[in-house]
Design a protein around this motif. Structure first.
Motif, PDB file in Angstrom:
ATOM      1  N   ALA A  41     -95.719 -45.777 -29.444  1.00 43.84           N
ATOM      2  CA  ALA A  41     -96.817 -46.590 -29.965  1.00 43.84           C
ATOM      3  C   ALA A  41     -97.852 -45.697 -30.627  1.00 43.84           C
ATOM      4  O   ALA A  41     -98.149 -44.613 -30.123  1.00 43.84           O
ATOM      5  CB  ALA A  41     -97.466 -47.386 -28.834  1.00 43.84           C
ATOM      6  N   THR A  42     -98.401 -46.169 -31.734  1.00 44.42           N
ATOM      7  CA  THR A  42     -99.557 -45.474 -32.271  1.00 44.42           C
ATOM      8  C   THR A  42    -100.686 -45.658 -31.252  1.00 44.42           C
ATOM      9  O   THR A  42    -100.667 -46.616 -30.470  1.00 44.42           O
ATOM     10  CB  THR A  42     -99.980 -46.037 -33.643  1.00 44.42           C
ATOM     11  N   PRO A  43    -101.656 -44.760 -31.212  1.00 37.99           N
ATOM     12  CA  PRO A  43    -102.734 -44.917 -30.229  1.00 37.99           C
ATOM     13  C   PRO A  43    -103.411 -46.285 -30.286  1.00 37.99           C
ATOM     14  O   PRO A  43    -103.696 -46.885 -29.250  1.00 37.99           O
ATOM     15  CB  PRO A  43    -103.697 -43.781 -30.578  1.00 37.99           C
ATOM     16  N   SER A  44    -103.629 -46.808 -31.476  1.00 40.45           N
ATOM     17  CA  SER A  44    -104.262 -48.122 -31.612  1.00 40.45           C
ATOM     18  C   SER A  44    -103.360 -49.249 -31.126  1.00 40.45           C
ATOM     19  O   SER A  44    -103.842 -50.291 -30.676  1.00 40.45           O
ATOM     20  CB  SER A  44    -104.655 -48.381 -33.063  1.00 40.45           C
ATOM     21  N   ALA A  45    -102.056 -49.072 -31.200  1.00 46.16           N
ATOM     22  CA  ALA A  45    -101.111 -50.114 -30.791  1.00 46.16           C
ATOM     23  C   ALA A  45    -101.110 -50.339 -29.288  1.00 46.16           C
ATOM     24  O   ALA A  45    -100.692 -51.398 -28.820  1.00 46.16           O
ATOM     25  CB  ALA A  45     -99.707 -49.777 -31.265  1.00 46.16           C
ATOM     26  N   ALA A 102     -96.412 -40.767 -33.470  1.00 40.32           N
ATOM     27  CA  ALA A 102     -95.523 -41.667 -34.205  1.00 40.32           C
ATOM     28  C   ALA A 102     -95.259 -41.152 -35.624  1.00 40.32           C
ATOM     29  O   ALA A 102     -94.113 -41.142 -36.088  1.00 40.32           O
ATOM     30  CB  ALA A 102     -96.113 -43.078 -34.252  1.00 40.32           C
ATOM     31  N   LEU A 103     -96.303 -40.720 -36.310  1.00 41.19           N
ATOM     32  CA  LEU A 103     -96.124 -40.196 -37.668  1.00 41.19           C
ATOM     33  C   LEU A 103     -95.360 -38.875 -37.660  1.00 41.19           C
ATOM     34  O   LEU A 103     -94.586 -38.600 -38.581  1.00 41.19           O
ATOM     35  CB  LEU A 103     -97.475 -40.043 -38.367  1.00 41.19           C
ATOM     36  N   GLY A 104     -95.531 -38.081 -36.626  1.00 44.14           N
ATOM     37  CA  GLY A 104     -94.755 -36.847 -36.501  1.00 44.14           C
ATOM     38  C   GLY A 104     -93.265 -37.136 -36.391  1.00 44.14           C
ATOM     39  O   GLY A 104     -92.435 -36.467 -37.014  1.00 44.14           O
ATOM     40  N   ILE A 105     -92.920 -38.145 -35.593  1.00 43.42           N
ATOM     41  CA  ILE A 105     -91.516 -38.558 -35.455  1.00 43.42           C
ATOM     42  C   ILE A 105     -90.978 -39.022 -36.808  1.00 43.42           C
ATOM     43  O   ILE A 105     -89.883 -38.640 -37.221  1.00 43.42           O
ATOM     44  CB  ILE A 105     -91.386 -39.688 -34.409  1.00 43.42           C
ATOM     45  N   LEU A 106     -91.758 -39.835 -37.512  1.00 42.03           N
ATOM     46  CA  LEU A 106     -91.325 -40.326 -38.822  1.00 42.03           C
ATOM     47  C   LEU A 106     -91.181 -39.198 -39.840  1.00 42.03           C
ATOM     48  O   LEU A 106     -90.271 -39.222 -40.676  1.00 42.03           O
ATOM     49  CB  LEU A 106     -92.286 -41.394 -39.338  1.00 42.03           C
TER      50      LEU A 106
END
Length: 129
Positions: A41-45, A102-106
């Motif tokens: 999850a993104t932190p905001s999610a 999450a963006l690092g994984i992507l």
């Protein structure tokens, strides 16, 4: 467990948008098709999902940040789905910005040959005609 016996692992990346609360439906569908699921999850999610309920269903922690030394690694992903994918996440990913786990994984996925499916969710405000 030998590599051929390993179940496929689906990373589900969840962004902060209304449909995030329904990610459990995606988990159920993935399990029915023989996938193990790792939710990222993104932190905001985190405010949009029921973390304890999801962790109970997937049998591992929901991840939203890089692991600390000594913490177990997540299983290697065989595929990734981003659902819902927000405008913010899609644009940061396209620009090469990796400021969340999450963006690092992507950012790493294409170089590792991991297929990625993105389901955008963009709220459109339509004014009066």
């Amino acid at each position: 467990m030998t590599e051929p016996d390993r179940r496929r692992v689906l990373y589900v990346i969840v962004c902060a948008a209304g449909p995030a609360g329904d990610v459990g439906k995606l988990v159920t569908l993935a399990h029915q098709r023989g996938w193990d699921v790792q939710i990222i999850a993104t932190p905001s999610a985190l405010d949009f999902i029921d973390v304890p309920a999801l962790e109970a269903r997937i049998g591992r922690p929901v991840r939203s940040q890089y692991r600390k030394p000594g913490e177990p690694r997540s299983p290697k992903a065989d595929a990734i789905i981003v659902a819902p994918a927000t405008y913010n996440t899609v644009n940061k990913w396209a620009a090469g910005i990796s400021d969340t786990y999450a963006l690092g994984i992507l950012a790493e996925a294409p170089g590792l040959g991991i297929p990625v499916v993105v389901l955008p969710f963009v709220k459109v405000n339509v004014g009066p005609k």
